[in-house]
Design an enzyme around this catalytic site. Structure first.
Site, PDB file in Angstrom:
ATOM      1  N   LYS A   1       0.839  -1.212   0.000  1.00 17.17           N
ATOM      2  CA  LYS A   1       0.000   0.000   0.000  1.00 17.17           C
ATOM      3  C   LYS A   1       0.872   1.260   0.000  1.00 17.17           C
ATOM      4  CE  LYS A   1      -2.024  -1.127   3.901  1.00 17.17           C
ATOM      5  NZ  LYS A   1      -1.246  -2.351   4.220  1.00 17.17           N
TER       6      LYS A   1
ATOM      7  N   ARG B   1      11.902  -5.480   5.109  1.00 22.61           N
ATOM      8  CA  ARG B   1      11.785  -4.031   4.899  1.00 22.61           C
ATOM      9  C   ARG B   1      12.793  -3.256   5.749  1.00 22.61           C
ATOM     10  NH1 ARG B   1       6.076  -1.308   5.421  1.00 22.61           N
ATOM     11  NH2 ARG B   1       6.049  -2.517   7.336  1.00 22.61           N
TER      12      ARG B   1
ATOM     13  N   ARG C   1       0.104  -8.667  13.701  1.00 18.84           N
ATOM     14  CA  ARG C   1      -0.512  -7.710  12.766  1.00 18.84           C
ATOM     15  C   ARG C   1      -1.389  -8.446  11.753  1.00 18.84           C
ATOM     16  NH1 ARG C   1       4.565  -4.789  10.544  1.00 18.84           N
ATOM     17  NH2 ARG C   1       3.136  -3.642   9.201  1.00 18.84           N
TER      18      ARG C   1
ATOM     19  N   ARG D   1      11.639  -1.255  11.202  1.00 22.22           N
ATOM     20  CA  ARG D   1      10.536  -0.805  12.049  1.00 22.22           C
ATOM     21  C   ARG D   1      10.352  -1.778  13.212  1.00 22.22           C
ATOM     22  NH1 ARG D   1       5.482   0.706   8.139  1.00 22.22           N
ATOM     23  NH2 ARG D   1       4.383  -0.510   9.708  1.00 22.22           N
TER      24      ARG D   1
ATOM     25  N   ARG E   1      -9.527   1.288   8.514  1.00 23.61           N
ATOM     26  CA  ARG E   1      -8.982  -0.018   8.861  1.00 23.61           C
ATOM     27  C   ARG E   1      -9.947  -0.853   9.688  1.00 23.61           C
ATOM     28  NH1 ARG E   1      -3.233   0.711   8.651  1.00 23.61           N
ATOM     29  NH2 ARG E   1      -2.089  -1.117   9.302  1.00 23.61           N
TER      30      ARG E   1
END
Ligand code: AP5
Length: 211
Positions: free
Chosen positions: A13, A126, A170, A159, A87
């Site tokens: 996204k 990431r 998550r 992160r 969300r």
């Protein structure tokens, strides 16, 4: 025009939102980035949000809705792409009501479809630049120099919520609280499903062809 990017964590996204901004001039609104900025400035909202974010939980709806209301009421006339908002069904309903008061509506919702095993690889790989926010991936999109940002040479970081145990949480939270939005927007004839497999450019071409 108001677009919404919907999909599991790590489905791309943020990456596609950034491309919509760079190439088509959309205003890219990432609630995750907004919250991370509050966290780094240690504002009261940031301190509250951090507790939830570090565990992979959603920040309470009322805090998020207020943040979006402030943003939109300051600049209602732009072309927006929302990434990571709404969300929950609650947020989607509050968003609809808020837009209605401004004579606006969500135009299209793009749902990025991706299997869990690839999600885990994308998220655990990431790395982000803490200075400019550029995103990389140690498997798919390496920086030119090892672990340094291509734009400002800042050392890249992982992160907090990209650690494997938080990723699992998550994904669970996404399935329970966010995935009902697929049905919500399908029922409103606004949902466009896009395979998030393939390169960033391939996914962007799919998105553009549906715009
Ligand atoms: P947020 O920052 O929104 O996280 P997320 O939805 O979990 O999404 P991600 O940023 O992890 O993934 P993405 O889909 O944007 O993928 P990306 O493009 O980065 O939210 C973080 C937290 O904030 C939440 O957990 C919650 O606590 C809170 N929060 C935020 N909004 C909220 C809300 N509305 N309500 C309540 N709480 C909220 O890509 C991931 C990786 O894959 C990158 O390394 C990238 O380089 C790579 N990649 C992307 N596309 C490709 C491709 N095509 N091929 C190969 N690699 C790719």
């Amino acid at each position: 025009m108001i677009l919404v990017l919907l999909g599991p964590p790590g489905s791309g996204k943020g990456t596609q939102g950034a491309l919509l901004k760079q190439r088509l001039g959309f205003e890219h609104v990432s609630t995750g980035d907004m919250l991370r900025s509050e966290v780094s400035k240690k504002t009261p909202l940031g301190l509250k949000a951090q507790e939830y974010m570090n565990q992979g939980l959603l920040v309470p709806d009322e805090l998020i809705v207020e943040m979006i209301k402030t943003l939109l009421s300051n600049a209602p006339d732009k072309n927006y792409v929302f990434d990571g908002f709404p969300r929950t069904v609650n947020q989607a309903e509050a968003f609809e009501a808020m837009l209605k008061t401004m004579n606006l509506d969500v135009d299209k919702v793009f749902y990025f479809d991706l299997d869990d095993d690839i999600i885990v690889k994308r998220l655990s790989g990431r790395r982000v630049c803490p200075k400019c926010g550029a995103t990389y991936n140690i498997y798919y999109q390496k920086p030119k120099n090892d672990n340094l940002c291509d734009y400002d040479n800042t050392p890249l970081v992982q992160r907090e919520d990209d650690k494997e145990e938080v990723i699992i949480n998550r994904l669970k939270v996404y399935k329970e609280q966010t995935s009902p939005l697929v049905e919500f927007y399908k029922n409103k004839n606004k949902l466009y499903v896009i395979s998030a497999l393939g390169s960033q450019e391939e996914v962007f071409e799919r998105l553009k062809s549906l715009l």
